[in-house]
Write an enzyme that holds these catalytic residues in place. Structure first.
Site, PDB file in Angstrom:
ATOM      1  N   LYS A  61       0.868  -0.771  -0.069  1.00  0.00           N
ATOM      2  CA  LYS A  61      -0.019  -0.092  -0.178  1.00  0.00           C
ATOM      3  C   LYS A  61       0.717   1.444   0.209  1.00  0.00           C
ATOM      4  O   LYS A  61       1.970   1.372   1.033  1.00  0.00           O
ATOM      5  CB  LYS A  61      -0.965  -0.043   1.344  1.00  0.00           C
ATOM      6  CG  LYS A  61      -1.705   1.019   1.163  1.00  0.00           C
ATOM      7  CD  LYS A  61      -3.160   1.350   0.970  1.00  0.00           C
ATOM      8  CE  LYS A  61      -3.673   2.257   0.692  1.00  0.00           C
ATOM      9  NZ  LYS A  61      -4.634   2.081   2.468  1.00  0.00           N
ATOM     10  N   VAL A  62       0.777   2.046  -1.242  1.00  0.00           N
ATOM     11  CA  VAL A  62       1.436   3.429  -1.377  1.00  0.00           C
ATOM     12  C   VAL A  62       0.704   4.445  -1.833  1.00  0.00           C
ATOM     13  O   VAL A  62      -0.409   3.893  -1.773  1.00  0.00           O
ATOM     14  CB  VAL A  62       2.867   3.169  -2.297  1.00  0.00           C
ATOM     15  CG1 VAL A  62       3.790   1.752  -1.939  1.00  0.00           C
ATOM     16  CG2 VAL A  62       2.480   3.100  -3.455  1.00  0.00           C
ATOM     17  N   SER A  63       1.464   5.586  -1.686  1.00  0.00           N
ATOM     18  CA  SER A  63       0.660   6.363  -2.155  1.00  0.00           C
ATOM     19  C   SER A  63       0.851   6.563  -3.385  1.00  0.00           C
ATOM     20  O   SER A  63       1.687   6.085  -4.042  1.00  0.00           O
ATOM     21  CB  SER A  63       2.133   7.887  -1.723  1.00  0.00           C
ATOM     22  OG  SER A  63       1.541   7.923   0.022  1.00  0.00           O
ATOM     23  N   ALA A 128      -0.747  13.016   0.090  1.00  0.00           N
ATOM     24  CA  ALA A 128      -0.702  14.863   1.003  1.00  0.00           C
ATOM     25  C   ALA A 128       0.063  16.223   0.754  1.00  0.00           C
ATOM     26  O   ALA A 128      -0.891  17.029   0.468  1.00  0.00           O
ATOM     27  CB  ALA A 128      -0.595  14.398   2.206  1.00  0.00           C
ATOM     28  N   HIS A 171      -5.976  11.193   7.268  1.00  0.00           N
ATOM     29  CA  HIS A 171      -6.308   9.965   8.590  1.00  0.00           C
ATOM     30  C   HIS A 171      -7.194  10.176   9.317  1.00  0.00           C
ATOM     31  O   HIS A 171      -7.878  11.204   8.700  1.00  0.00           O
ATOM     32  CB  HIS A 171      -5.230   8.737   9.035  1.00  0.00           C
ATOM     33  CG  HIS A 171      -4.387   8.206   7.492  1.00  0.00           C
ATOM     34  ND1 HIS A 171      -4.820   8.222   7.122  1.00  0.00           N
ATOM     35  CD2 HIS A 171      -2.669   8.319   8.108  1.00  0.00           C
ATOM     36  CE1 HIS A 171      -4.085   7.198   6.264  1.00  0.00           C
ATOM     37  NE2 HIS A 171      -2.364   7.365   6.976  1.00  0.00           N
TER      38      HIS A 171
END
Length: 296
Positions: A61-63, A128, A171
């Site tokens: 799971k990555v950006s 982000a 989050h």
């Protein structure tokens, strides 16, 4: 790293955040019939981004922001990620009446006040931060001063204690920042949706291309099955979610899951893919990331 084979479990790395533990609970615990076995590791998104850039791991799971650097070795999977509406990163400052980081510095009350100031972010390759850079290019004349990377759970205390002038949070911070005496300077989700009309691309699931097409289809099927099992029996993952979010209020964890696990988690679809393409195209046009010829 040697490519995985059917003789050994695949490595699967995702964050300890409630949305990821909720989504992957069934697969991680061997509850999906016929799914490839996995060895699970939990790591902060900045760590998983770095692992992907170094080619470490089978499934991560990555950006979405790191995709331009990893798509040669990894394939973007059409499920398991985090996209949505009303779930974007926030830029936070101390509440009205606070002072700046430097002695005598004025409080940050508007976006323009960030010019030359210090901002904490959750990773230089995070989505982000990429959204922040796009926003700041339009709203912070002259640009911010210093950017410092902190684990996301350290950012709000740093802003509260005056160690930085502002913080970029993700989050569950959407639900808890007022508890730290902080105020919202900008909602980058509102900025993104208002500018593009697209949902906000946050986290992506990638898998090593060398696993082969058949294995990638098995992985995709396993993720989708795990998502649907989580929805069908949400109570089954409670203990697992709580074990990795021990300091988080259960109500906040529930809000977190409800916000970040949605229809795009089960299927990125044309709408989700268009959002990712828009993000990376805009960023490439501004020289923030390398061009990405295709998303696959």
């Amino acid at each position: 790293m040697t490519p995985s084979t059917p003789d050994r479990p695949l490595s699967l790395t995702y964050s300890p955040c409630p949305n990821d533990t909720f989504v992957f609970h069934a697969w991680a615990h061997g509850l999906i019939p016929g799914a490839p076995p996995v060895d699970v590791d939990h790591a902060d998104i900045d760590i998983t981004n770095g692992r992907a850039e170094r080619g470490e791991g089978d499934i991560l799971k990555v950006s979405h922001a790191v995709l331009p650097w990893v798509l040669e070795e990894y394939a973007l999977l059409p499920c398991g990620g985090a996209l949505g509406r009303g779930c974007g990163p926030l830029v936070l400052t101390r509440d009205a009446g606070g002072t700046g980081q430097a002695a005598g510095a004025p409080a940050v009350r508007a976006a323009a006040d960030l010019t030359g100031r210090t901002v904490a972010v959750p990773g230089e390759r995070s989505t982000a931060y990429l959204l922040f850079r796009l926003w700041a290019a339009e709203h912070v004349p002259g640009g911010v001063g210093n950017v410092t990377v902190l684990p996301f759970h350290e950012i709000m205390p740093a802003v509260r204690d005056g160690r930085v002038d502002a913080g970029l949070v993700i989050h569950e911070a959407r639900f808890t920042y007022r508890d730290y005496g902080l105020r919202r300077l900008a909602d980058l989700g509102e900025y993104w949706e208002g500018t593009t009309g697209h949902p906000i691309p946050l986290g992506a699931i990638i898998a090593r291309r060398s696993l082969g097409a058949d294995r990638l289809r098995q992985i995709t099927d396993a993720i989708r099955a795990s998502v649907h099992r989580a929805w069908d029996d949400p109570a089954a993952s409670h203990a697992y979610v709580r074990a990795h979010a021990q300091e988080m209020d259960p109500a906040v964890a529930g809000q977190h899951i409800a916000l970040y696990v949605n229809e795009f988690t089960a299927d990125l679809g044309p709408e989700g893919l268009a959002a990712v393409r828009e993000l990376l195209t805009r960023a490439a046009d501004q020289g923030l990331v390398p061009p990405v010829p295709q998303l696959s």
